[in-house]
Design a protein around this motif. Structure first.
Motif, short mmCIF file in Angstrom:
data_model
loop_
_atom_site.label_atom_id
_atom_site.label_comp_id
_atom_site.label_asym_id
_atom_site.label_seq_id
_atom_site.Cartn_x
_atom_site.Cartn_y
_atom_site.Cartn_z
N PRO A 39 14.10 8.31 -17.60
CA PRO A 39 13.65 8.87 -18.87
C PRO A 39 12.83 10.15 -18.68
CG PRO A 39 12.36 6.92 -18.32
CD PRO A 39 13.40 7.07 -17.24
N GLU A 40 12.85 10.94 -19.71
CA GLU A 40 12.14 12.23 -19.72
C GLU A 40 10.69 12.12 -19.24
OE1 GLU A 40 13.12 15.04 -22.46
OE2 GLU A 40 11.60 16.23 -21.41
N GLU A 41 10.02 11.04 -19.66
CA GLU A 41 8.59 10.93 -19.31
C GLU A 41 8.36 10.56 -17.84
OE1 GLU A 41 10.15 8.99 -21.49
OE2 GLU A 41 9.63 6.89 -21.16
N LYS A 42 9.45 10.22 -17.13
CA LYS A 42 9.26 9.84 -15.73
C LYS A 42 9.84 10.85 -14.75
CE LYS A 42 8.62 4.89 -15.95
NZ LYS A 42 9.27 3.59 -15.80
N ILE A 43 10.54 11.85 -15.24
CA ILE A 43 11.26 12.73 -14.32
C ILE A 43 10.30 13.50 -13.40
CG2 ILE A 43 11.51 14.57 -16.09
CD1 ILE A 43 13.92 13.77 -13.17
N ARG A 44 9.11 13.81 -13.89
CA ARG A 44 8.17 14.58 -13.05
C ARG A 44 7.63 13.78 -11.88
NH1 ARG A 44 4.79 18.52 -16.94
NH2 ARG A 44 6.45 18.93 -18.43
N LEU A 66 10.59 3.90 -9.60
CA LEU A 66 9.79 4.42 -10.71
C LEU A 66 9.15 3.28 -11.49
CD1 LEU A 66 12.12 7.29 -11.98
CD2 LEU A 66 9.88 7.56 -10.90
N GLU A 67 9.93 2.25 -11.72
CA GLU A 67 9.44 1.08 -12.44
C GLU A 67 8.22 0.47 -11.72
OE1 GLU A 67 10.77 0.18 -15.35
OE2 GLU A 67 9.27 -1.43 -15.53
N ALA A 68 8.28 0.47 -10.39
CA ALA A 68 7.19 -0.13 -9.61
C ALA A 68 6.00 0.81 -9.46
CB ALA A 68 7.73 -0.53 -8.23
N GLY A 69 6.18 2.08 -9.84
CA GLY A 69 5.09 3.04 -9.71
C GLY A 69 5.08 3.80 -8.40
N GLY A 83 0.79 -1.23 0.00
CA GLY A 83 0.00 0.00 0.00
C GLY A 83 0.83 1.28 0.00
N CYS A 84 2.13 1.17 -0.19
CA CYS A 84 2.98 2.37 -0.21
C CYS A 84 2.82 3.15 -1.51
CB CYS A 84 4.46 2.00 -0.07
SG CYS A 84 4.91 1.55 1.60
N LYS A 85 2.95 4.48 -1.39
CA LYS A 85 2.94 5.35 -2.56
C LYS A 85 4.32 6.00 -2.76
CE LYS A 85 -1.79 5.85 -3.33
NZ LYS A 85 -2.08 4.54 -2.79
N TYR A 86 5.06 6.12 -1.67
CA TYR A 86 6.33 6.83 -1.70
C TYR A 86 7.45 5.96 -1.15
CZ TYR A 86 3.35 11.03 -1.90
OH TYR A 86 2.42 11.98 -2.25
N VAL A 87 8.69 6.33 -1.49
CA VAL A 87 9.83 5.73 -0.80
C VAL A 87 10.96 6.76 -0.75
CG1 VAL A 87 10.65 4.59 -2.95
CG2 VAL A 87 11.46 3.79 -0.71
N ILE A 88 11.51 6.93 0.43
CA ILE A 88 12.67 7.83 0.58
C ILE A 88 13.90 7.07 0.09
CG2 ILE A 88 14.16 9.03 2.24
CD1 ILE A 88 11.73 9.32 4.08
#
Ligand code: PGA
Length: 258
Positions: A158-163, A120-123, A91-96
């Protein structure tokens, strides 16, 4: 902050504090006083064993739960480690990633990079930390040091994931010391981080990425820090352990921006 172009994120980092039972108590208290507005994203990064209790408690609230570390490998013989897919499933959304306390335990920029890519790969939203020591600040190499950490940490993103990446600037000398960077010092570095992202990606991406400040941010100094144009939120240690203090920091994020 600049809410027109990017998200404000108020994130807590509990470090090695609180048990699952205390997590439940904290969340009950927090939910009772949480402001209703939706002016910032709220994250609480908690010890791994507290994640299930935290996730359960924040259901139907706007708080996202995060972990404090991850392993970049998908699975396998890594005793004691936790993969990003496991965090997502829990249920995590973030990771430090790359907190200076973990870097002090031997985490390298290459490790940080591998973890950012895996998150990022895991979302997951990686909160990638960077920061200089007092010696580096005194030697006047802060911006160069931070630029290196950012470039190495973001390699291959990648550019599409930097944000999706959140960057946290945490001067090591300000963490847990009560010695906060001045708003001007913090702004200067956060601005230079944005310039690095601009060079690596584009102006649009640099404008859209959230850059947080961390290091003794509390309910007293949050307003002034968050008023800086390039400080889009906070990564908060000590003050995130007390619901009233954490809420006051969330409220400080509700101020007019340029
Ligand atoms: P602090 O910790 O707010 O207790 O200084 C910040 C952090 O290490 O993320």
């Amino acid at each position: 902050m600049n809410r027109k172009y990017r998200k404000t994120v108020i994130a807590g980092n509990w470090k090695m504090n609180k048990t699952p039972t205390q997590t439940k108590e904290f969340m009950t208290q927090l939910k009772a006083i949480l402001p209703k507005g939706r002016w910032c994203d709220i994250a609480l990064c908690v010890p791994a064993v507290c994640i299930p209790a935290a996730v359960r408690a924040v259901r139907e609230t706007r708080i996202g739960i995060g972990a404090e570390n991850c392993n970049p490998n998908p699975s396998g013989a890594y005793t004691g480690e936790i993969a990003t897919d496991m965090l997502v499933d829990a249920g995590c959304k973030y990771v430090i990633i790359g907190h200076s306390e973990r870097r002090a335990m031997g985490e390298t920029d290459a490790d940080v990079n591998a973890k950012v890519l895996a998150a990022l790969e895991a979302g997951l939203t990686p909160i990638m930390c960077c920061g200089e020591s007092l010696e580096q600040r005194e030697a006047d190499i802060t911006n160069e040091w931070i630029a290196m950490q950012i470039k190495l940490g973001l390699q291959g993103v990648p550019e599409e994931k930097i944000r999706k990446v959140v960057i946290a600037y945490e001067p090591i000398w300000a963490i847990g010391t009560g010695k906060t960077a001045t708003p001007e010092q913090a702004q200067e570095v956060c601005e230079s981080i944005r310039a690095v992202v601009r060079k690596l990606y584009s102006s649009k991406n640099a404008r859209a990425i959230s850059i947080l400040y961390g290091g003794s941010m509390n309910e007293k100094n949050a307003f002034e820090l968050l008023a800086q144009p390039d400080i889009d939120g906070g990564l908060i240690g000590g003050a995130s352990l007390v619901p009233e203090k954490f809420v006051q920091i969330i409220e400080a994020a509700n101020q007019p921006t340029a």
